[in-house]
Every structure is written in structure tokens, then in C-alpha cells.
Design a protein around this motif. Structure first.
Motif, short mmCIF file in Angstrom:
data_model
loop_
_atom_site.label_atom_id
_atom_site.label_comp_id
_atom_site.label_asym_id
_atom_site.label_seq_id
_atom_site.Cartn_x
_atom_site.Cartn_y
_atom_site.Cartn_z
N UNK A 87 0.86 -1.18 0.00
CA UNK A 87 0.00 0.00 0.00
C UNK A 87 0.90 1.23 0.00
N UNK A 88 1.43 1.58 -1.15
CA UNK A 88 2.35 2.71 -1.23
C UNK A 88 1.62 4.04 -1.11
N UNK A 89 2.36 5.06 -0.74
CA UNK A 89 1.82 6.43 -0.80
C UNK A 89 1.97 6.92 -2.24
N UNK A 109 -4.50 3.62 0.12
CA UNK A 109 -3.31 4.43 -0.13
C UNK A 109 -3.51 5.86 0.36
N UNK A 110 -2.45 6.45 0.86
CA UNK A 110 -2.43 7.88 1.17
C UNK A 110 -2.06 8.60 -0.11
N UNK A 111 -2.87 9.59 -0.52
CA UNK A 111 -2.70 10.21 -1.83
C UNK A 111 -2.65 11.73 -1.71
N UNK A 112 -1.65 12.32 -2.34
CA UNK A 112 -1.58 13.76 -2.50
C UNK A 112 -2.06 14.11 -3.90
N UNK A 113 -3.13 14.89 -4.00
CA UNK A 113 -3.65 15.34 -5.28
C UNK A 113 -3.06 16.71 -5.62
N UNK A 144 -6.76 11.51 1.72
CA UNK A 144 -6.52 12.38 0.58
C UNK A 144 -6.04 13.76 1.03
N UNK A 145 -5.04 14.29 0.35
CA UNK A 145 -4.57 15.66 0.55
C UNK A 145 -4.66 16.38 -0.79
N UNK A 146 -4.80 17.69 -0.76
CA UNK A 146 -4.92 18.47 -1.99
C UNK A 146 -3.97 19.65 -1.93
N UNK A 147 -3.28 19.88 -3.04
CA UNK A 147 -2.48 21.09 -3.18
C UNK A 147 -2.67 21.64 -4.59
N UNK A 161 6.26 20.21 0.73
CA UNK A 161 5.37 20.94 1.63
C UNK A 161 4.23 20.09 2.17
N UNK A 162 4.06 18.90 1.62
CA UNK A 162 2.98 18.01 2.05
C UNK A 162 3.49 17.01 3.07
N UNK A 163 2.56 16.18 3.53
CA UNK A 163 2.94 15.13 4.49
C UNK A 163 3.00 13.76 3.82
N UNK A 164 3.02 13.75 2.47
CA UNK A 164 2.98 12.49 1.73
C UNK A 164 4.36 12.16 1.17
N UNK A 165 4.83 10.95 1.42
CA UNK A 165 6.08 10.46 0.83
C UNK A 165 5.77 9.95 -0.57
#
Length: 253
Positions: A87-89, A109-113, A144-147, A161-165
Motif C-alpha cells: 500500500x504505497x503512498x 493508499x495515502x494520496x496527495x492530489x 486524501x490531501x490536496x495542493x 510541503x505536504x505530508x505524503x512520501x
């Protein structure tokens, strides 16, 4: 002038768009961002753009795919490395309406959008807030994170700047689609008017390869050429699309 105006001053200021009510003269932008039935929508001439566009992670197609989408057997899950139990980021560097990102978050999965078009990022933010408030989707939305930013120019900064690797970077650059559905054509017309045809896809791929620790995954129409640059190491083909995989190292490492 932006192709989009916002229907209230606060929304305009938040996303750097012109205020529709303050446009006293000149040609008005063809698209407007405003609230309709409790959702933020992007709307224009229906004959040209179809129905108002919104992000909905709670109901409709998202709900159906959440329940019946095929789990980790889906092509996108296999491409991003979730098919074998990992379960990768993930960084979805071309988030669009967040459909792929939401599928990956549904699978754990942890996802940065990352979305470069301000009006689309606004829709994503609204859809994410509504998903966080719904008990059926709150746990998924929390992954989910959004930038808002241009991944082809500042991906490394946005990720830092995010918390996602960024173990996996997922790309779905704009490509001239040929689906026969009028609805799809109108939606793609709207996206193309706002974002163009992603002529910077090679630079986007280069940025993704610099940032991803394990692999870059590029979604393409099945018969389209790969993005200019290094050749993919693996290719996963579906009926209408495929995934080109650029692998640095195995996700088990």
C-alpha cells in the motif's frame, strides 16, 4: 483574463479568479464557479460544456466504483503497486476531478492530489470537504490531501510541503480523446479550454521521475505513443487505456 469567474467575491479571492458580479464591461468569461444544490459547480453554456461540473466522492459513479469497482484487481491498483498487497503512498500529479486518487484512497493508499487549474482545485476542495462530512466516505477522504500548483514546474516543492512520501507518482496527462460519448467530449472540451493539451508532458514526466522514490505510473490511451523521454520498463494494457511504468526500485524495498 481567466476563462473562469467566481459567483461571489470570497470565492474569487480564494482562488485568484475574477468576481463575476464585479465584471462591469467586456466579454464575460465563458465559465462560472458557484454553488448549486449544496455543491460547488463549474458551469457554462450547456450546449458547449454539458452539465455543470462538480466533484462528488459520496454518490454517483464514485459510490458505485467504491462498492463494485474490483478492489486491488483494478488496472490502476496493479499499476501503482497495490495489486500484490503493498500500500504505497501516491502523488497524483494530474488530479483532475480526483477519480483515480479516490480509487487509490479507497484501497488504503495515502494520496496527495496536485491540480494546477484553480477552478478544478476548488471543485476538488469542495468535494473533499463533503466526503469528509459523510460517514460512508470520511475514512477514505482522510487519506486524501490536496495542493494547488503546476506539477511540471514545482512538483518537488509541492511534495516537500505536504505530508505524503512520494513512493509512486501517478500521471494522466491530457490527450486528445476519441470517445463517442457527447458528455465525455464536452467535459474534455472544458478541461482543454482551462488547461490546454499538456504539451509539457515530457517535463512533467521528468519532474515525476526526479520525485518518485519507487515508480512513476503514466496513464495513456491504449494506442497512444509513450511520453517523449525514457522508455517505460513495463506496460499494463486494458481495453481502452494502458499504464506505462517507470520503475526505480521494487515497492518491497
Amino acid at each position: 483574463m481567466s476563462a473562469v469567474a467566481a459567483n461571489d467575491a470570497a470565492l474569487a479571492a480564494r482562488w485568484g479568479l475574477p468576481d463575476a458580479d464585479a465584471l462591469a464591461s467586456g466579454e464575460a468569461p465563458p465559465l462560472r464557479l458557484g454553488r448549486e444544490n449544496g455543491r460547488l459547480v463549474l458551469a457554462g453554456d450547456a450546449k458547449r460544456y454539458g452539465k455543470p461540473l462538480a466533484v462528488d466522492f459520496v454518490e454517483g459513479k464514485a459510490a458505485h466504483r467504491r462498492r463494485f469497482g474490483g478492489g486491488r484487481g483494478q488496472l490502476i491498483a496493479k499499476a501503482c503497486g497495490l495489486g500484490k498487497g503493498a500500500t504505497p503512498s501516491v502523488v497524483d500529479a494530474t488530479a483532475g476531478l480526483g477519480r483515480d486518487a479516490f480509487v487509490l484512497a479507497t484501497l488504503g493508499a495515502e494520496v496527495l492530489m496536485v491540480e494546477r487549474v484553480a477552478a478544478i482545485a476548488a471543485l476538488l476542495e469542495d468535494g473533499l470537504a463533503r466526503a469528509m462530512a459523510d460517514p460512508d466516505t470520511a475514512e477514505i477522504a482522510a487519506r486524501l490531501r490536496l495542493t494547488h500548483g503546476d506539477a511540471s514546474r514545482e512538483l518537488a516543492t509541492l511534495v516537500a510541503q505536504s505530508s505524503v512520501t512520494p513512493q509512486v507518482v501517478h500521471l494522466d496527462p491530457m490527450f486528445p480523446h476519441r470517445e463517442k460519448s457527447a458528455l465525455v467530449k464536452k467535459e474534455m472540451r472544458l478541461f482543454r479550454e482551462l488547461a490546454g493539451d499538456d504539451a509539457d508532458a515530457p517535463r512533467l514526466l521528468e519532474a515525476a521521475l526526479d520525485v518518485a522514490t519507487h515508480r512513476v505510473v503514466v496513464k495513456r490511451p491504449r494506442k497512444a505513443p509513450p511520453i517523449e523521454g525514457p522508455a517505460p520498463r513495463h506496460v499494463l494494457e486494458g481495453k481502452t487505456s494502458r499504464y506505462d511504468l517507470y520503475v526505480h526500485r521494487a515497492l518491497s524495498d
